[in-house]
Design an enzyme around this catalytic site. Structure first.
Site, PDB file in Angstrom:
ATOM      1  N   THR A  90       0.865  -1.191   0.000  1.00 54.44           N
ATOM      2  CA  THR A  90       0.000   0.000   0.000  1.00 54.44           C
ATOM      3  C   THR A  90       0.897   1.235   0.000  1.00 54.44           C
ATOM      4  O   THR A  90       1.027   1.923   1.017  1.00 54.44           O
ATOM      5  CB  THR A  90      -0.941   0.024   1.220  1.00 54.44           C
ATOM      6  OG1 THR A  90      -0.166  -0.130   2.422  1.00 54.44           O
ATOM      7  CG2 THR A  90      -1.966  -1.087   1.143  1.00 54.44           C
ATOM      8  N   ARG A 118       9.359  -5.416  12.631  1.00 55.94           N
ATOM      9  CA  ARG A 118      10.502  -4.524  12.425  1.00 55.94           C
ATOM     10  C   ARG A 118      11.477  -5.174  11.461  1.00 55.94           C
ATOM     11  O   ARG A 118      11.869  -6.322  11.667  1.00 55.94           O
ATOM     12  CB  ARG A 118      11.209  -4.231  13.744  1.00 55.94           C
ATOM     13  CG  ARG A 118      10.364  -3.513  14.779  1.00 55.94           C
ATOM     14  CD  ARG A 118      11.079  -3.504  16.117  1.00 55.94           C
ATOM     15  NE  ARG A 118      11.297  -4.875  16.600  1.00 55.94           N
ATOM     16  CZ  ARG A 118      12.104  -5.183  17.613  1.00 55.94           C
ATOM     17  NH1 ARG A 118      12.800  -4.247  18.219  1.00 55.94           N
ATOM     18  NH2 ARG A 118      12.243  -6.456  17.996  1.00 55.94           N
ATOM     19  N   LYS A 152      -2.924   0.424  14.192  1.00 53.53           N
ATOM     20  CA  LYS A 152      -1.683   0.303  13.433  1.00 53.53           C
ATOM     21  C   LYS A 152      -1.077   1.671  13.156  1.00 53.53           C
ATOM     22  O   LYS A 152       0.114   1.908  13.409  1.00 53.53           O
ATOM     23  CB  LYS A 152      -1.954  -0.435  12.116  1.00 53.53           C
ATOM     24  CG  LYS A 152      -0.840  -0.367  11.091  1.00 53.53           C
ATOM     25  CD  LYS A 152       0.426  -1.065  11.536  1.00 53.53           C
ATOM     26  CE  LYS A 152       1.469  -1.039  10.429  1.00 53.53           C
ATOM     27  NZ  LYS A 152       2.691  -1.757  10.805  1.00 53.53           N
ATOM     28  N   ASN A 156       2.526   3.423  14.904  1.00 56.18           N
ATOM     29  CA  ASN A 156       3.677   3.870  14.122  1.00 56.18           C
ATOM     30  C   ASN A 156       3.877   5.378  14.208  1.00 56.18           C
ATOM     31  O   ASN A 156       5.014   5.867  14.245  1.00 56.18           O
ATOM     32  CB  ASN A 156       3.530   3.436  12.665  1.00 56.18           C
ATOM     33  CG  ASN A 156       4.014   2.014  12.445  1.00 56.18           C
ATOM     34  OD1 ASN A 156       4.479   1.359  13.375  1.00 56.18           O
ATOM     35  ND2 ASN A 156       3.903   1.525  11.234  1.00 56.18           N
ATOM     36  N   GLY A 180      19.497  10.786  15.820  1.00 56.78           N
ATOM     37  CA  GLY A 180      20.213  10.404  14.620  1.00 56.78           C
ATOM     38  C   GLY A 180      19.834  11.258  13.438  1.00 56.78           C
ATOM     39  O   GLY A 180      19.495  12.441  13.588  1.00 56.78           O
ATOM     40  N   CYS A 196       7.707   1.965   6.589  1.00 62.99           N
ATOM     41  CA  CYS A 196       6.538   2.113   7.468  1.00 62.99           C
ATOM     42  C   CYS A 196       6.336   3.530   8.005  1.00 62.99           C
ATOM     43  O   CYS A 196       5.320   4.156   7.724  1.00 62.99           O
ATOM     44  CB  CYS A 196       6.637   1.126   8.631  1.00 62.99           C
ATOM     45  SG  CYS A 196       6.484  -0.593   8.136  1.00 62.99           S
ATOM     46  N   LYS A 212       5.577   6.462   5.477  1.00 64.43           N
ATOM     47  CA  LYS A 212       4.315   6.223   4.772  1.00 64.43           C
ATOM     48  C   LYS A 212       3.120   6.306   5.716  1.00 64.43           C
ATOM     49  O   LYS A 212       2.089   6.895   5.386  1.00 64.43           O
ATOM     50  CB  LYS A 212       4.361   4.840   4.111  1.00 64.43           C
ATOM     51  CG  LYS A 212       3.079   4.423   3.408  1.00 64.43           C
ATOM     52  CD  LYS A 212       3.274   3.126   2.641  1.00 64.43           C
ATOM     53  CE  LYS A 212       3.451   1.937   3.537  1.00 64.43           C
ATOM     54  NZ  LYS A 212       2.189   1.529   4.227  1.00 64.43           N
TER      55      LYS A 212
END
Length: 436
Positions: free
Chosen positions: A86, A154, A207, A211, A256, A263, A266
């Site tokens: 997707t 992951r 979900k 994220n 960092g 993931c 998006k």
């Protein structure tokens, strides 16, 4: 049970292989005949630790098969998992569910007896219900239930994550489908992994929310890192202090070069778009996206400053191009922003990565490549540590410094300490969020 997995990308291949290791009979399908042939010969198109051994073992046991169509695969199946891509839409607003719709159409064509249709792909809120309507319209004669079962894998530790997950999210309105899913995941339930049952939309939102929250932690600590650099703090000590609070935890508090991969970029973009669609602006997520882009820009400035404000004619060595170690994935990796910017500023850039070259070479035209970090740094005016591969953590810094024309290091993952780098002969060292 017999399971069918549609799509042999990252999620589909890992999920199907691991399901077969639970003892289920699994048929993985994909329209790409060349890919299916490769996988059937144990030639995996992605790099993921432990996956090759697992796949070979279960194919040999006859529990795992790969096919190019659903003609025979669907016969007698208890559940079919749609695990196709997707990607973000071309305009960047939300996820493109074209492949999901096509997969659903194909599944509907070969359905016969009752089956649970499970969306494993990450999809916009409401997709599972809408896909169910599409299938029902196409096949009103077949009994089925829709399930939303998002993945939380992951890259680099996907097999471990699947075999020992922190939770399983199952969204469905059907008690029968709940029983099917409980049976599929029974091996994990026996290991005391909690299965959280909910409605379809709740599972889909969970979900994206998970994220987006992880991405927010990354952007938050990167902004704190900039504050530490300006005010004289140490972001690693700050993160350690924060992480000791169990309400916060130390995960994803590593300063960092910004987050990347398939993931977080998006899904944050998709969640922001979902918020706009439902008139519920996700302002924190939108700020997270902006902060991540700003972090990459700041890393570019850091490298330029390390080189005295001028990159023209200089050779910059970059260690690592993947978005994280233990994967060959370069999608949305910081390197795809930073490396072109260095070349646009007049620098020659030489790259090395243990697994990323195959995917990165076509995305970074004009860059040079080396087989190992020492060859990469030979004659360089600065070295940039972009990805914290284990192979780079134990570098011989003395050897590295002596191969360079001007030993300077931009440590964008805070792998080394300033004293060790300078003792090795480096004349310049810049880290993230540490006052040096």
């Amino acid at each position: 049970m017999k399971l069918v997995v549609v799509g042999t990308g990252y999620v589909g291949l890992v999920s199907g292989t691991c399901f077969s290791d639970f003892g289920h009979t699994v048929v993985c399908t994909d329209s790409d005949a060349e890919k299916i042939a490769r996988i059937a010969n144990n030639d995996i198109p992605i790099y993921e630790p432990d996956l090759a051994n697992l796949l070979e073992r279960n194919q040999a046991a006859g529990r795992l098969k790969f096919k190019t169509d659903l003609t025979d695969a669907m016969d007698g199946a208890d559940a079919v998992f749609i695990a196709v891509g997707t990607p973000s839409r071309r305009n960047g607003n939300g996820a493109d569910v074209t492949f999901v719709n096509q997969a659903a159409h194909n599944v509907a064509e070969f359905m016969s007896d009752y089956i649970a249709v499970v969306l494993k792909s990450t999809v916009p809120v409401g997709t599972a219900r809408r896909v169910g309507d599409l299938i029902r319209k196409q096949r009103p004669d077949v009994d089925f239930d829709m399930v939303a079962n998002p993945e939380f894998l992951r890259e680099g530790s996907a097999v471990e994550d699947f075999m020992h997950p922190e939770r399983i999210i199952v969204g469905t309105d059907s008690e029968r489908a709940r029983e099917v899913m409980a049976h599929i995941y029974r091996p994990l339930y026996l290991r005391e992994c909690p299965i959280v049952f909910s409605g379809l939309e709740t599972a889909e939102i969970t979900k994206y929310a998970a994220n987006a929250f992880l991405a927010t932690k990354v952007s938050f600590i990167n902004e704190i890192a900039e504050l530490c650099e300006r005010a004289g703090g140490d972001v690693q000590a700050v993160a350690q202090g924060m992480g000791m609070d169990r309400r916060i935890s130390g995960k994803f508090l590593h300063a960092g070069a910004g987050f990347g991969g398939s993931c977080l970029p998006k899904d944050t973009s998709a969640l922001a778009e979902i918020g706009r669609i439902y008139s519920a602006p996700q302002t924190i997520t939108e700020a997270t996206i902006k902060a991540n882009e700003a972090t990459k820009t700041r890393m570019i400035r850091k490298i330029v400053d390390l080189c005295g404000g001028e990159l023209s004619g200089k050779l910059i060595a970059v260690l690592g191009v993947t978005f994280k170690p233990s994967t060959d994935d370069v999608r949305e990796a910081p390197s795809l922003t930073i490396v072109p910017a260095l070349m646009d500023a007049g620098a020659s850039v030489r790259l090395t990565d243990p697994q990323g070259r195959r995917n990165a070479e076509k995305l970074l035209p004009g860059a040079l490549w080396a087989d190992d970090p020492y060859a990469c740094c030979e004659g360089a005016d600065a070295v940039v540590l972009m990805t914290e591969w284990n192979e780079f953590r134990a570098l011989d810094l003395d050897r590295l410094a002596h191969t360079m024309a001007c030993p300077r290091m931009a440590d964008l993952r805070n792998v080394f300490d300033a004293a060790s780098v300078r003792d090795a002969g480096f004349v310049g060292y810049s880290a993230v969020g540490r006052s040096l």
